[in-house]
Design an enzyme around this catalytic site. Structure first.
Site, PDB file in Angstrom:
ATOM      1  CG  HIS A  59      -2.250  -0.961   1.713  1.00  0.00           C
ATOM      2  ND1 HIS A  59      -2.511  -0.973   2.215  1.00  0.00           N
ATOM      3  CD2 HIS A  59      -2.227  -2.157   0.215  1.00  0.00           C
ATOM      4  CE1 HIS A  59      -3.858  -1.703   1.345  1.00  0.00           C
ATOM      5  NE2 HIS A  59      -3.516  -2.811   1.193  1.00  0.00           N
ATOM      6  CD  GLU A  61      -1.668   4.319   2.960  1.00  0.00           C
ATOM      7  OE1 GLU A  61      -2.533   4.915   3.838  1.00  0.00           O
ATOM      8  OE2 GLU A  61      -1.312   3.548   3.063  1.00  0.00           O
ATOM      9  CB  SER A  84      -9.104   7.665   5.045  1.00  0.00           C
ATOM     10  OG  SER A  84      -9.372   6.807   6.334  1.00  0.00           O
ATOM     11  CB  CYS A  86      -6.344   0.267   5.028  1.00  0.00           C
ATOM     12  SG  CYS A  86      -4.704  -0.367   5.119  1.00  0.00           S
ATOM     13  CB  CYS A  89      -1.611   1.411   6.633  1.00  0.00           C
ATOM     14  SG  CYS A  89      -1.258   0.321   4.554  1.00  0.00           S
TER      15      CYS A  89
END
Length: 155
Positions: A59, A61, A84, A86, A89
């Site tokens: 992802h 992040e 935002s 998940c 993360c």
């Protein structure tokens, strides 16, 4: 609750996160970008690489944190993300002790802001129109890929 203040460098780093998301979109991947900073110092930047690298946990992040490498401490750092975060993360943010998260948008995906706040992470949601529009375009154009990214059944 005290008013959350965004600095000029907050907006600069959020813009870099958006630019990372745009590159990911242009590469055919999920448009989620991220930046890690200590105050006004850029530590790392990254983007969702799930499609590009065939890595289910890459992802935005996670890619950013991987590029940051080992840090003595993440306390006092801010993670900027175009969308935002998940639960995976968010859990990593808590595990690493990152104390502040600036979210580009949570209109297209309501992540885990409450989970973070309950663990003393300051969360600021900007709802930046560029971030909203890019994610909306992606979800509209590639709903199956979006469902895969958030681990939902294929649409």
């Amino acid at each position: 609750m005290e008013k959350q203040v965004l600095t000029d460098y907050d907006m600069k780093f959020l813009q870099i996160a958006y630019e990372e998301a745009k590159v990911g979109f242009d590469e055919g991947g999920c448009p989620i970008g991220s930046v890690l900073a200590r105050g006004d110092e850029l530590i790392a930047q990254g983007r969702n690489q799930r499609v590009q690298g065939g890595d289910p946990i890459a992802h935005g992040e996670m890619d950013c944190l991987r590029k940051a490498g080992r840090q003595k401490s993440y306390r006092g750092m801010t993670l900027y993300t175009s969308l935002s975060p998940c639960m995976m993360c968010s859990g990593t943010i808590v595990q690493f002790g990152i104390t502040r998260v600036v979210v580009g948008e949570n209109k297209n995906f309501g992540g885990n802001e409450d989970f973070l706040r309950e663990r003393d992470v300051e969360v600021i949601v900007v709802n930046d129109q560029d971030c909203i529009d890019l994610m909306k375009k992606f979800i509209t154009e590639k709903p199956a890929l979006w469902a895969e990214d958030i681990a939902e059944d294929d649409v």
